[in-house]
Design a protein around this motif. Structure first.
Motif, short mmCIF file in Angstrom:
data_model
loop_
_atom_site.label_atom_id
_atom_site.label_comp_id
_atom_site.label_asym_id
_atom_site.label_seq_id
_atom_site.Cartn_x
_atom_site.Cartn_y
_atom_site.Cartn_z
N CYS A 9 91.55 92.95 61.43
CA CYS A 9 92.99 93.25 61.45
C CYS A 9 93.37 94.24 60.36
O CYS A 9 94.30 94.00 59.58
CB CYS A 9 93.77 91.94 61.34
SG CYS A 9 93.40 90.84 62.70
N GLY A 10 92.64 95.32 60.28
CA GLY A 10 92.98 96.41 59.36
C GLY A 10 93.86 97.41 60.08
O GLY A 10 94.65 97.05 60.98
N VAL A 12 93.25 99.79 62.31
CA VAL A 12 93.05 99.97 63.75
C VAL A 12 93.47 98.71 64.52
O VAL A 12 94.23 98.79 65.50
CB VAL A 12 91.58 100.34 64.07
CG1 VAL A 12 91.32 100.34 65.57
CG2 VAL A 12 91.24 101.70 63.48
N GLY A 13 93.00 97.56 64.06
CA GLY A 13 93.35 96.31 64.73
C GLY A 13 94.85 96.12 64.83
O GLY A 13 95.40 95.77 65.88
N ASP A 34 90.29 87.79 60.95
CA ASP A 34 89.77 88.75 59.96
C ASP A 34 89.12 87.92 58.85
O ASP A 34 89.35 86.71 58.74
CB ASP A 34 90.94 89.59 59.38
CG ASP A 34 90.46 90.82 58.63
OD1 ASP A 34 90.54 91.92 59.19
OD2 ASP A 34 90.01 90.68 57.47
N ASP A 36 89.90 88.30 55.88
CA ASP A 36 91.03 88.06 54.98
C ASP A 36 92.14 87.34 55.76
O ASP A 36 93.06 87.96 56.30
CB ASP A 36 91.52 89.41 54.44
CG ASP A 36 92.67 89.28 53.46
OD1 ASP A 36 93.17 88.16 53.28
OD2 ASP A 36 93.05 90.32 52.89
N TYR A 65 87.07 81.63 65.67
CA TYR A 65 86.20 82.13 66.74
C TYR A 65 86.26 81.26 67.99
O TYR A 65 86.09 81.76 69.11
CB TYR A 65 84.76 82.29 66.23
CG TYR A 65 84.62 83.58 65.45
CD1 TYR A 65 84.50 84.78 66.13
CD2 TYR A 65 84.66 83.60 64.07
CE1 TYR A 65 84.41 85.99 65.45
CE2 TYR A 65 84.58 84.80 63.37
CZ TYR A 65 84.45 85.98 64.06
OH TYR A 65 84.37 87.17 63.40
N ALA A 80 83.32 98.24 58.04
CA ALA A 80 83.60 99.22 57.00
C ALA A 80 84.19 100.46 57.66
O ALA A 80 83.85 100.78 58.80
CB ALA A 80 82.32 99.56 56.27
N ASN A 81 85.07 101.14 56.96
CA ASN A 81 85.74 102.32 57.50
C ASN A 81 85.03 103.59 57.03
O ASN A 81 84.27 103.58 56.06
CB ASN A 81 87.19 102.32 57.04
CG ASN A 81 88.05 103.21 57.89
OD1 ASN A 81 87.56 103.92 58.76
ND2 ASN A 81 89.35 103.18 57.64
N LEU A 91 77.97 104.74 58.61
CA LEU A 91 78.47 103.36 58.64
C LEU A 91 77.50 102.40 59.31
O LEU A 91 77.68 101.19 59.29
CB LEU A 91 79.79 103.29 59.41
CG LEU A 91 80.96 104.09 58.88
CD1 LEU A 91 82.13 103.95 59.83
CD2 LEU A 91 81.35 103.59 57.51
N ILE A 227 94.14 105.70 68.10
CA ILE A 227 93.18 104.76 68.69
C ILE A 227 93.90 103.49 69.16
O ILE A 227 93.54 102.91 70.20
CB ILE A 227 92.00 104.45 67.72
CG1 ILE A 227 90.96 103.51 68.37
CG2 ILE A 227 92.46 103.90 66.40
CD1 ILE A 227 90.28 104.05 69.57
P1 NAD Z 1 90.08 98.72 57.82
O1 NAD Z 1 89.22 98.68 56.63
O2 NAD Z 1 91.55 98.97 57.68
O3 NAD Z 1 89.94 97.33 58.63
C1 NAD Z 1 88.72 96.71 58.85
C2 NAD Z 1 88.99 95.22 58.84
O4 NAD Z 1 87.77 94.56 59.20
C3 NAD Z 1 89.40 94.69 57.45
O5 NAD Z 1 90.65 94.00 57.57
C4 NAD Z 1 88.26 93.75 57.07
O6 NAD Z 1 88.69 92.61 56.33
C5 NAD Z 1 87.73 93.35 58.46
N1 NAD Z 1 86.38 92.84 58.45
C6 NAD Z 1 85.29 93.34 57.81
N2 NAD Z 1 84.22 92.54 58.04
C7 NAD Z 1 84.64 91.54 58.86
C8 NAD Z 1 84.00 90.42 59.42
N3 NAD Z 1 82.71 90.16 59.23
N4 NAD Z 1 84.74 89.59 60.19
C9 NAD Z 1 86.07 89.82 60.40
N5 NAD Z 1 86.72 90.88 59.88
C10 NAD Z 1 86.01 91.72 59.10
O7 NAD Z 1 89.43 99.78 58.82
P2 NAD Z 1 90.15 100.52 60.04
O8 NAD Z 1 90.81 101.75 59.57
O9 NAD Z 1 90.95 99.51 60.80
O10 NAD Z 1 88.89 100.95 60.91
C11 NAD Z 1 88.12 99.98 61.60
C12 NAD Z 1 86.98 100.64 62.37
O11 NAD Z 1 87.52 101.44 63.43
C13 NAD Z 1 86.14 101.60 61.51
O12 NAD Z 1 84.78 101.46 61.87
C14 NAD Z 1 86.65 102.97 61.91
O13 NAD Z 1 85.71 104.00 61.66
C15 NAD Z 1 86.90 102.74 63.38
N6 NAD Z 1 87.75 103.72 64.07
C16 NAD Z 1 87.41 104.03 65.32
C17 NAD Z 1 88.16 104.93 66.07
C18 NAD Z 1 87.73 105.23 67.50
O14 NAD Z 1 88.14 106.23 68.09
N7 NAD Z 1 86.92 104.38 68.09
C19 NAD Z 1 89.28 105.54 65.48
C20 NAD Z 1 89.63 105.17 64.18
C21 NAD Z 1 88.85 104.27 63.47
#
Ligand code: NAD
Length: 302
Positions: A9-10, A12-13, A34, A36, A65, A80-81, A91, A227
């Motif tokens: 839930c970062g 993108v979520g 998440d 967190d 889950y 990871a972002n 990544l 996205i």
């Molecule tokens: P972000 O860091 O804001 O969010 C990631 C979230 O994942 C965080 O809240 C973190 O706590 C959580 N997380 C990490 N490990 C976890 C686990 N084991 N279980 C549950 N939650 C966990 O990152 P973001 O900006 O939201 O990006 C997320 C992903 O999406 C990245 O890999 C990014 O590159 C990708 N992305 C893809 C596209 C696309 O076109 N497909 C576009 C933008 C970003």
């Protein structure tokens, strides 16, 4: 009942969640997970405060889950972002470990719905979801080059002053640096795109599409609204059984990889792929993309 579980839930979520609330969808329940969970509690409160003005009533809650058991879609954006200067492939090792744990936990719940993947490197994470879940390939959908295609349509439309919905052009291949535009198949309305744009203009637009993520990340740290919207578009195609053509990341049995290709998305997930008639140069580009994904996968599997 239509239920979506978001894992991760970062940016993108939550952009996906917010876009879901802002559109008329047939979604009934939205569950957030998440690492967190304090943040998730805050997100659930914030989203619930939208309901008085949202076009759809959705039951929104924090979850575990075990909540995936009866979910229609589990959307994963955890991991990871991409940092400044980091490629999506950098990544790979971080996120493959995270996915092993997440997908394993989802499957333990008895989940039998559709996985929708957003985490990068996208085609690799989609493939690993398939491997770790044991579900049939049609139930595994990566966002693929849907975002890149949306960027392409916007840029072409903007250049020629025609609405982007009338630009019939796609970005295909890896969601990454080897993606490309099969211009030979691209039209605006019924007119071939090369009657609107010179080769130089097409090349400029392609470069802008390919580098969009880097440009945005350099300026604001991450990309997420685009996205979020693409993921809702895919979700609606599934929920409404639309048979919509989208460049999602889907299984390519010839190469045993997942890759962004025009595919038909319905309630079954990816129903089938659309036949591609590429010119020689484009075939080489697609093969290059296949090779890039295969090489990345071999890093994970070693
Ligand atoms: P972000 O860091 O804001 O969010 C990631 C979230 O994942 C965080 O809240 C973190 O706590 C959580 N997380 C990490 N490990 C976890 C686990 N084991 N279980 C549950 N939650 C966990 O990152 P973001 O900006 O939201 O990006 C997320 C992903 O999406 C990245 O890999 C990014 O590159 C990708 N992305 C893809 C596209 C696309 O076109 N497909 C576009 C933008 C970003």
């Amino acid at each position: 009942m239509k239920k979506v579980v978001i894992i991760g839930c970062g940016n993108v979520g939550m952009s996906y969640a917010y876009a879901l609330l802002n559109q008329r969808t047939s979604l009934n329940e939205l569950v957030l997970i998440d690492l967190d969970m304090e943040r998730v509690k805050g997100e659930v409160m914030d989203l619930n405060h939208c309901l008085a003005f949202s076009p759809t009533h959705i039951n929104i809650k924090e979850g575990k889950y075990s909540d995936c058991k009866d979910a229609s879609i589990v959307m994963i954006a955890a991991g990871a972002n991409q940092g400044p200067g980091e490629t999506r492939m950098d990544l790979i090792n971080k996120n493959s470990k995270i996915f092993k744990q997440i997908v394993g936990s989802v499957m333990e719940s008895g989940f039998d719905g559709i996985f929708l993947i957003a985490t990068n490197p996208l085609d690799v994470m989609t493939h690993l979801t398939w491997k770790y879940s044991g579900l049939p390939t049609n139930k595994i959908i990566g966002s693929g080059t849907t975002l890149d295609t949306a960027r392409l349509r916007y840029l072409v439309g903007d250049k020629v002053n025609i609405g982007p919905k009338n630009v019939h052009a796609y970005v295909i291949g890896e969601h990454g640096d080897s993606e490309f535009v099969p211009w030979s198949n691209s039209t605006i309305g019924l007119q071939k795109i090369d009657t609107f744009l010179t080769e130089e203009e097409r090349e400029e637009i392609y470069e802008e599409v390919k580098n969009a993520a880097y440009e945005i990340i350099n300026r604001k740290g991450a990309t997420y609204y685009g996205i979020g919207m693409c993921l809702v578009r895919i979700t609606n195609a599934i929920f409404e059984d639309e048979n919509a053509v989208m460049t999602v990341s889907t299984y390519d049995n010839e190469n045993d990889i997942f890759i962004g290709l025009p595919s038909i998305v319905s309630k079954e997930g990816v129903e089938r792929r659309i036949y591609l008639d590429l010119i020689k140069e484009e075939e080489h580009k697609l093969q290059n993309s296949v090779n890039v994904i295969k090489e990345a996968l071999s890093e994970v599997e070693e």
